[in-house]
Write an enzyme that holds these catalytic residues in place. Structure first.
Site, PDB file in Angstrom:
ATOM      1  N   ARG A  13      36.737  37.413  23.894  1.00  0.00           N
ATOM      2  CA  ARG A  13      36.193  37.351  25.253  1.00  0.00           C
ATOM      3  C   ARG A  13      36.449  36.185  25.909  1.00  0.00           C
ATOM      4  NH1 ARG A  13      31.276  41.138  26.360  1.00  0.00           N
ATOM      5  NH2 ARG A  13      32.426  41.215  28.301  1.00  0.00           N
ATOM      6  N   PRO A  14      37.913  35.448  26.147  1.00  0.00           N
ATOM      7  CA  PRO A  14      38.109  34.474  26.982  1.00  0.00           C
ATOM      8  C   PRO A  14      37.797  34.461  28.379  1.00  0.00           C
ATOM      9  CG  PRO A  14      39.973  35.818  26.450  1.00  0.00           C
ATOM     10  CD  PRO A  14      38.943  36.613  26.006  1.00  0.00           C
ATOM     11  N   ILE A  15      37.574  33.447  29.126  1.00  0.00           N
ATOM     12  CA  ILE A  15      37.279  33.196  30.608  1.00  0.00           C
ATOM     13  C   ILE A  15      38.467  32.515  31.226  1.00  0.00           C
ATOM     14  CG2 ILE A  15      34.997  33.601  30.303  1.00  0.00           C
ATOM     15  CD1 ILE A  15      34.876  30.488  30.564  1.00  0.00           C
ATOM     16  N   ASP A  16      39.747  32.554  30.780  1.00  0.00           N
ATOM     17  CA  ASP A  16      40.681  31.768  31.195  1.00  0.00           C
ATOM     18  C   ASP A  16      41.146  32.256  32.736  1.00  0.00           C
ATOM     19  OD1 ASP A  16      43.601  33.830  30.398  1.00  0.00           O
ATOM     20  OD2 ASP A  16      41.517  34.133  30.006  1.00  0.00           O
ATOM     21  N   LEU A  17      40.859  33.915  32.806  1.00  0.00           N
ATOM     22  CA  LEU A  17      41.094  34.179  34.374  1.00  0.00           C
ATOM     23  C   LEU A  17      40.042  33.516  35.468  1.00  0.00           C
ATOM     24  CD1 LEU A  17      42.189  37.969  33.551  1.00  0.00           C
ATOM     25  CD2 LEU A  17      43.585  36.091  33.927  1.00  0.00           C
TER      26      LEU A  17
ATOM     27  N   ARG B  56      19.043  45.390  26.034  1.00  0.00           N
ATOM     28  CA  ARG B  56      19.603  44.660  27.009  1.00  0.00           C
ATOM     29  C   ARG B  56      20.156  45.337  28.225  1.00  0.00           C
ATOM     30  NH1 ARG B  56      24.193  41.526  24.307  1.00  0.00           N
ATOM     31  NH2 ARG B  56      24.281  41.061  26.659  1.00  0.00           N
TER      32      ARG B  56
ATOM     33  N   ASP C  62      33.289  51.058  27.930  1.00  0.00           N
ATOM     34  CA  ASP C  62      31.577  51.032  27.752  1.00  0.00           C
ATOM     35  C   ASP C  62      30.984  52.329  27.387  1.00  0.00           C
ATOM     36  OD1 ASP C  62      30.914  48.644  30.065  1.00  0.00           O
ATOM     37  OD2 ASP C  62      31.739  48.300  28.386  1.00  0.00           O
TER      38      ASP C  62
ATOM     39  N   ARG D 249      26.398  36.944  28.187  1.00  0.00           N
ATOM     40  CA  ARG D 249      27.554  36.639  28.695  1.00  0.00           C
ATOM     41  C   ARG D 249      27.764  36.940  30.258  1.00  0.00           C
ATOM     42  NH1 ARG D 249      32.332  35.813  26.875  1.00  0.00           N
ATOM     43  NH2 ARG D 249      33.023  36.941  28.672  1.00  0.00           N
TER      44      ARG D 249
ATOM     45  N   LYS E 122      23.271  48.284  35.754  1.00  0.00           N
ATOM     46  CA  LYS E 122      23.230  46.779  35.166  1.00  0.00           C
ATOM     47  C   LYS E 122      24.331  46.005  35.369  1.00  0.00           C
ATOM     48  CE  LYS E 122      24.494  45.926  30.801  1.00  0.00           C
ATOM     49  NZ  LYS E 122      25.616  44.908  30.700  1.00  0.00           N
ATOM     50  N   ASN E 123      25.853  46.640  35.522  1.00  0.00           N
ATOM     51  CA  ASN E 123      26.923  46.098  35.560  1.00  0.00           C
ATOM     52  C   ASN E 123      27.333  45.579  37.116  1.00  0.00           C
ATOM     53  OD1 ASN E 123      26.991  45.544  33.024  1.00  0.00           O
ATOM     54  ND2 ASN E 123      28.655  46.927  32.614  1.00  0.00           N
TER      55      ASN E 123
ATOM     56  N   CYS F 223      31.780  37.506  21.414  1.00  0.00           N
ATOM     57  CA  CYS F 223      30.651  38.624  20.971  1.00  0.00           C
ATOM     58  C   CYS F 223      31.230  39.552  19.977  1.00  0.00           C
ATOM     59  CB  CYS F 223      30.010  39.229  22.119  1.00  0.00           C
ATOM     60  SG  CYS F 223      30.849  40.271  22.874  1.00  0.00           S
TER      61      CYS F 223
HETATM   62  C1  EPZ Z   1      32.782  43.764  32.231  1.00  0.00           C
HETATM   63  O1  EPZ Z   1      32.982  42.393  31.316  1.00  0.00           O
HETATM   64  C2  EPZ Z   1      31.360  44.393  31.773  1.00  0.00           C
HETATM   65  N1  EPZ Z   1      30.214  43.561  31.694  1.00  0.00           N
HETATM   66  C3  EPZ Z   1      31.590  44.996  30.206  1.00  0.00           C
HETATM   67  O2  EPZ Z   1      30.481  45.839  29.914  1.00  0.00           O
HETATM   68  C4  EPZ Z   1      32.892  45.818  30.247  1.00  0.00           C
HETATM   69  O3  EPZ Z   1      33.211  46.239  28.978  1.00  0.00           O
HETATM   70  C5  EPZ Z   1      33.981  45.152  30.864  1.00  0.00           C
HETATM   71  O4  EPZ Z   1      33.733  44.735  32.041  1.00  0.00           O
HETATM   72  C6  EPZ Z   1      35.160  46.024  30.865  1.00  0.00           C
HETATM   73  O5  EPZ Z   1      35.002  47.266  31.636  1.00  0.00           O
HETATM   74  C7  EPZ Z   1      29.583  43.241  32.842  1.00  0.00           C
HETATM   75  O6  EPZ Z   1      29.923  43.810  34.069  1.00  0.00           O
HETATM   76  C8  EPZ Z   1      28.492  42.510  32.725  1.00  0.00           C
HETATM   77  P1  EPZ Z   1      36.885  41.854  31.604  1.00  0.00           P
HETATM   78  P2  EPZ Z   1      33.884  41.517  31.717  1.00  0.00           P
HETATM   79  O7  EPZ Z   1      36.776  40.443  31.832  1.00  0.00           O
HETATM   80  O8  EPZ Z   1      33.985  41.342  33.051  1.00  0.00           O
HETATM   81  C9  EPZ Z   1      40.074  40.164  28.992  1.00  0.00           C
HETATM   82  C10 EPZ Z   1      28.561  46.422  28.552  1.00  0.00           C
HETATM   83  O9  EPZ Z   1      28.534  47.105  27.754  1.00  0.00           O
HETATM   84  N2  EPZ Z   1      39.900  38.789  29.731  1.00  0.00           N
HETATM   85  O10 EPZ Z   1      36.936  43.071  32.409  1.00  0.00           O
HETATM   86  O11 EPZ Z   1      33.712  40.248  30.976  1.00  0.00           O
HETATM   87  C11 EPZ Z   1      38.855  40.323  28.205  1.00  0.00           C
HETATM   88  O12 EPZ Z   1      38.710  39.588  26.712  1.00  0.00           O
HETATM   89  C12 EPZ Z   1      29.382  45.419  28.959  1.00  0.00           C
HETATM   90  O13 EPZ Z   1      27.754  46.763  29.645  1.00  0.00           O
HETATM   91  C13 EPZ Z   1      40.783  37.808  29.535  1.00  0.00           C
HETATM   92  O14 EPZ Z   1      41.789  37.922  28.761  1.00  0.00           O
HETATM   93  O15 EPZ Z   1      35.208  42.039  30.928  1.00  0.00           O
HETATM   94  C14 EPZ Z   1      38.991  41.931  27.809  1.00  0.00           C
HETATM   95  O16 EPZ Z   1      40.074  42.236  26.879  1.00  0.00           O
HETATM   96  C15 EPZ Z   1      30.251  44.943  27.771  1.00  0.00           C
HETATM   97  N3  EPZ Z   1      40.616  36.708  30.171  1.00  0.00           N
HETATM   98  C16 EPZ Z   1      39.654  42.407  29.358  1.00  0.00           C
HETATM   99  O17 EPZ Z   1      40.220  41.248  29.935  1.00  0.00           O
HETATM  100  C17 EPZ Z   1      39.432  36.367  31.078  1.00  0.00           C
HETATM  101  O18 EPZ Z   1      39.157  35.462  31.830  1.00  0.00           O
HETATM  102  C18 EPZ Z   1      38.630  42.852  30.094  1.00  0.00           C
HETATM  103  O19 EPZ Z   1      37.520  42.007  30.240  1.00  0.00           O
HETATM  104  C19 EPZ Z   1      38.788  37.638  31.152  1.00  0.00           C
HETATM  105  C20 EPZ Z   1      38.902  38.833  30.640  1.00  0.00           C
END
Ligand code: EPZ
Length: 420
Positions: free
Chosen positions: A121-125, A400, A308, A92, A22-23, A116
């Site tokens: 889960r911010p998107i600042d990056l 999902r 995960d 998301r 899925k991911n 969630c």
């Molecule tokens: C991906 O989410 C996966 N989702 C998540 O799987 C998985 O838990 C996560 O990576 C970590 O491995 C998909 O691929 C669709 P991140 P993503 O950005 O990319 C922080 C599942 O169960 N962060 O790597 O959204 C964030 O809050 C899902 O299948 C910022 O601070 O995760 C977290 O603490 C759940 N700013 C860390 O980084 C940002 O802009 C890692 O998150 C982005 C993230």
């Protein structure tokens, strides 16, 4: 609302086949819109999150055909560059359309994904990376509004407070593929799903180097082509079935996955004393004759222990012979499953981002409620091991991200009924 009735205490046997990831599918389907022609993608899991992404693509004007795990995407009709709140709020992961939309159509209006149950889960990056490429991004009434005259390659540092970000890396890499000049992503994610996306983009004609490391270099090109591609197997689904076998002390085989994508996880399974052997695309659990040992887990970005699989591993450790700890370093609040596991007779306490799990001799069936994708899988695993009957409500969370979850487990001899 569907729910499961699970009769626990049964040993499993036989083998189970893992579906596509899925991911990996979400960012790859999103990147398919970058191509100037049709793209065909195989081995896509038929799960709710994928179907939601298809709805968003169709809403934008793309034509999508999806059957038998194969999807054909024709982006030529895309004329609307918006992802409404109704869709994004339920999934998301749709954020990974942002980079491709801006790179190809130079504009996008995307509902903010919001938080969630696993964290804020911010998107600042994501925003920082795309701004660095020259996108003008503002937040208006809960929407990310992005515009760009052109995208220009540069160096982007994508490290955050919790390390690298998977989907931010996906967004910046996809956008940089059509940007002018060279982009270097520092502190990029190394996840197998990112490597799969890079391979897909390269097949479309992109110039990408260093995927799988923390430094990815992209030389932008003018055009990308539609292609045919097949997605990697789902390592998280595979790990979930490995734990289904472990928690029920069952000698089962998990087929069609890449064990080298799960080294940190398998290293911990080995440490618990569970006997197993792997081949290039399978894992076989051997006879489990004694209670497993407690271990300490710390979740980290790849190649560390995957967050995960944290909830499912926690469920498994509730029956270990001693005290285990699980420290969540990626989503520090990701412990919603604890309350439900304790309902089944587990003995888990929380100390900030660390769960302390005192192993118990047995779990007992009870009424439980699913809350998010992986927490739900953890409850089902615990219910398989528990004595008596467990009810799991709100299983739409499971649908999902797990394809035919109860069919596959029942195929191994479990007794799970879905009540509609
Ligand atoms: C991906 O989410 C996966 N989702 C998540 O799987 C998985 O838990 C996560 O990576 C970590 O491995 C998909 O691929 C669709 P991140 P993503 O950005 O990319 C922080 C599942 O169960 N962060 O790597 O959204 C964030 O809050 C899902 O299948 C910022 O601070 O995760 C977290 O603490 C759940 N700013 C860390 O980084 C940002 O802009 C890692 O998150 C982005 C993230």
């Amino acid at each position: 609302m569907d729910r499961f009735i699970i009769e626990g205490g049964k040993k499993l046997k036989g083998s189970v086949r893992v579906s596509g990831s899925k991911n990996a599918a979400l960012p790859i389907i999103s990147a398919a819109i970058l191509g100037s022609g049709k793209t065909v993608i195989h081995n896509i899991p038929n799960v709710k999150d994928i179907r939601t992404l298809v709805k968003i693509l169709e809403y934008m004007g793309a034509s999508v055909r999806f059957s038998n795990n194969t999807m054909e995407i024709d982006p030529s009709g895309i004329d609307r560059f918006t992802a409404p709140y109704e869709f994004v709020s339920t999934m998301r992961g749709s954020i990974c359309l942002l980079g491709p939309l801006l790179a190809k159509y130079r504009e996008a209006k995307f509902s903010m994904p919001g938080g969630c149950v696993i964290g804020t889960r911010p998107i600042d990056l994501h925003i920082k990376g795309l701004k660095k490429l020259g996108v003008d991004i503002t937040i208006e009434e809960g929407y990310i509004v992005g515009k760009a005259r052109k995208l220009k390659g540069t160096t982007v540092f994508l490290g955050g407070n919790f390390g690298s970000s998977v989907l931010a890396t996906a967004n910046v890499m996809s956008a940089a593929a059509l940007a002018e000049g060279e982009t270097i992503i520092e502190f990029a994610s190394c996840e197998p799903e990112i490597v799969d996306l890079a391979r897909f983009l390269k097949k479309m004609g992109a110039k990408i180097y260093g995927e799988g490391s923390h430094c990815i270099r992209i030389e932008g090109v003018k055009k990308l082509n539609g292609v045919e591609y097949s997605i990697i197997p789902d390592r998280i689904e595979a790990g979930t079935y490995v734990l289904a076998g472990c928690i029920t002390s069952s000698a089962i085989t998990i087929e069609n996955f890449i064990p080298s994508h799960l080294l940190s996880f398998l290293d911990k399974i080995e440490e618990t004393g569970i006997p197993f052997k792997t081949g290039t695309d399978f894992l076989k659990i051997n006879n489990i004759t004694s209670r497993w040992k407690p271990v300490d887990i710390v979740t980290l970005p790849y190649p560390g222990f995957p967050t995960d699989l944290q909830a499912q591993m926690t469920a498994f450790l509730t029956l270990a012979d001693g005290i285990s700890t699980v420290t969540e370093k990626v989503f520090p609040e990701r412990f919603i499953h604890i309350g439900e596991l304790n309902r089944l007779g587990a003995n888990i306490t929380l100390d900030g981002p660390k769960a302390i799990i005192k192993g118990v001799n047995k779990l007992i069936g009870a009424k439980t409620m699913a809350s998010d994708l992986r927490a739900s899988a953890a409850i089902v695993l615990a219910a398989l091991a528990a004595e008596g009957e467990t009810e799991v409500s709100r299983i739409y969370h499971l649908d999902r991200g797990y394809e035919k979850f109860e069919e596959k487990l029942n195929g191994l001899g479990a007794n799970i009924r879905r009540i509609r």
